[in-house]
Design an enzyme around this catalytic site. Sequence first.
Site, PDB file in Angstrom:
ATOM      1  N   PHE A  70      -5.047 -29.970   9.264  1.00 41.22           N
ATOM      2  CA  PHE A  70      -5.082 -28.582   8.783  1.00 41.22           C
ATOM      3  C   PHE A  70      -6.460 -28.122   8.316  1.00 41.22           C
ATOM      4  O   PHE A  70      -6.569 -27.339   7.363  1.00 41.22           O
ATOM      5  CB  PHE A  70      -4.052 -28.391   7.660  1.00 41.22           C
ATOM      6  CG  PHE A  70      -2.749 -29.106   7.906  1.00 41.22           C
ATOM      7  CD1 PHE A  70      -2.003 -28.829   9.042  1.00 41.22           C
ATOM      8  CD2 PHE A  70      -2.288 -30.086   7.053  1.00 41.22           C
ATOM      9  CE1 PHE A  70      -0.810 -29.482   9.297  1.00 41.22           C
ATOM     10  CE2 PHE A  70      -1.106 -30.758   7.297  1.00 41.22           C
ATOM     11  CZ  PHE A  70      -0.366 -30.462   8.425  1.00 41.22           C
ATOM     12  N   CYS A  71      -7.507 -28.571   8.978  1.00 41.52           N
ATOM     13  CA  CYS A  71      -8.875 -28.194   8.594  1.00 41.52           C
ATOM     14  C   CYS A  71      -9.139 -28.469   7.119  1.00 41.52           C
ATOM     15  O   CYS A  71      -9.855 -27.721   6.446  1.00 41.52           O
ATOM     16  CB  CYS A  71      -9.158 -26.727   8.920  1.00 41.52           C
ATOM     17  SG  CYS A  71      -9.154 -26.363  10.681  1.00 41.52           S
ATOM     18  N   ALA A  72      -8.532 -29.544   6.616  1.00 41.57           N
ATOM     19  CA  ALA A  72      -8.746 -29.981   5.237  1.00 41.57           C
ATOM     20  C   ALA A  72      -8.734 -31.510   5.248  1.00 41.57           C
ATOM     21  O   ALA A  72      -7.933 -32.157   4.570  1.00 41.57           O
ATOM     22  CB  ALA A  72      -7.667 -29.432   4.315  1.00 41.57           C
ATOM     23  N   HIS A 129     -11.861 -26.431   5.132  1.00 44.30           N
ATOM     24  CA  HIS A 129     -13.245 -26.531   5.592  1.00 44.30           C
ATOM     25  C   HIS A 129     -14.016 -25.223   5.418  1.00 44.30           C
ATOM     26  O   HIS A 129     -15.231 -25.241   5.220  1.00 44.30           O
ATOM     27  CB  HIS A 129     -13.280 -26.960   7.055  1.00 44.30           C
ATOM     28  CG  HIS A 129     -12.769 -28.350   7.275  1.00 44.30           C
ATOM     29  ND1 HIS A 129     -12.451 -28.841   8.526  1.00 44.30           N
ATOM     30  CD2 HIS A 129     -12.517 -29.365   6.409  1.00 44.30           C
ATOM     31  CE1 HIS A 129     -12.028 -30.078   8.428  1.00 44.30           C
ATOM     32  NE2 HIS A 129     -12.051 -30.424   7.154  1.00 44.30           N
TER      33      HIS A 129
END
Length: 452
Positions: A375-377, A138
């Site tokens: 995982f912020c993805a 992100h």
Amino acid sequence: MSTSTLSPARPPCPVPSGHAVGALLPVVGADTVVPLATGGTTTYVNLDNAASTPALRAVADRVAQVLPHYASVHRGAGYLSRVSTALFEQARGEVGRFAGARPEDLVVFTRSTTDALDLLARAVPPGARVLVADVEHHANLLPWQRSARTTVVRGGADAEETTALLEAELAAGRYGLLAVAGASNVTGEVLPLRRLARAAHDAGARIAVDGAQLLPHRRVDVGRDGIDYLALSGHKLYAPFGSGALVGRRDWLDAADPYLAGGGATLDVRHDGVRWATGPDRHEAGSPNVVGAVALAQACLTLGALPPGALEAHEAALRARLVDGLEALPGVQVVRPHPQDAVGVVTLTVPGRSVSEVAAYLSAEHGTGVRDGRFCAHRFADALGLAEGGLRVSTGVGTSSADVDRLLRALRQFLTTGPALRYGVVDGCWGPLSDPRPAPAAYLAADAPASR
């Protein structure tokens, strides 16, 4: 104070050999003992380095050495102010050398990779279009995605296919900037940065690299590799003291509005206007994080002193041991286990079981820290079939083969005999339904002795 008092240390850098792999560099907390929910204690195993790394011992020692000399910077007349100013600017030079900065490049200190990329996003010239793939963290997606000038392409089945898609889009469109991650924080896959830099430059674009996951594992040289901008974080690079940096070409940064408006970014302030500074000062308003910059510089110095190939050999041995061990466990699925090139980041699932339960079990019964989630993805995780999340294991310079083996034994026990405790969602997080361990907020009191 002698001139050698504050000189950075260069510790010896052992190269592992044989089947057993030891830690490559000493890190703070390597012998920290944590309580187990099943009773007793154990030495903590940190396999969550992709989220945040512990401090190198050399970094902690350097910070302890510098703290008594800390004072204001840039405008102080006192001797310690001059010392702190020198430390800060020396740190800027060390980070630039580690990144392979060109003589005309700027090194702007930021809070993190996210901060550095947001700064760069504000500096892209008006009208310049940005190209990015949806496989990004992100931090390297959201600053661009919120602009109508950005094209987000879907990533491919692997790093090679993603690279080809980006090359084709660059050739077909008119872009000002390509933004990519050096290494995926989900699969560990490494993109061919020199190849992408050539493709971007051939198309008249620049390239920005999110180096958060790559730099702890591989050296990057922005001049040699043709990278225009490199963002990095201390907390990913064994210097968790709140500092990051943006390294790159100065023209866009000098022309951009100051990232923060405040003291230090100005040359002159009058009732009818402001004359802003150029160079790094333009974007570093306020009192800088001198200690964080010094810590980041020491991490760069220590990692840069490793013998050529030592870091790559260490992580390759650990990743192979980890993936081979996981593939031997029935009931475990590894996401993209054998990429052409990858760093020490491996994501897995345990079909039929919640990865959050597995992560809680590893912590509560085995004192092993991993990461669960997306995982912020999120867009990439969803594309990989991880809508419910995955379990990520990530190694670092403080990881040994014994740490990997301990994780594998714990997973085998989970799959064969099951956990010793009952697990469920407690206060929004998975954990043992009956947990005798101290509450995390009370575990380390302010007056408790620090870990060695």
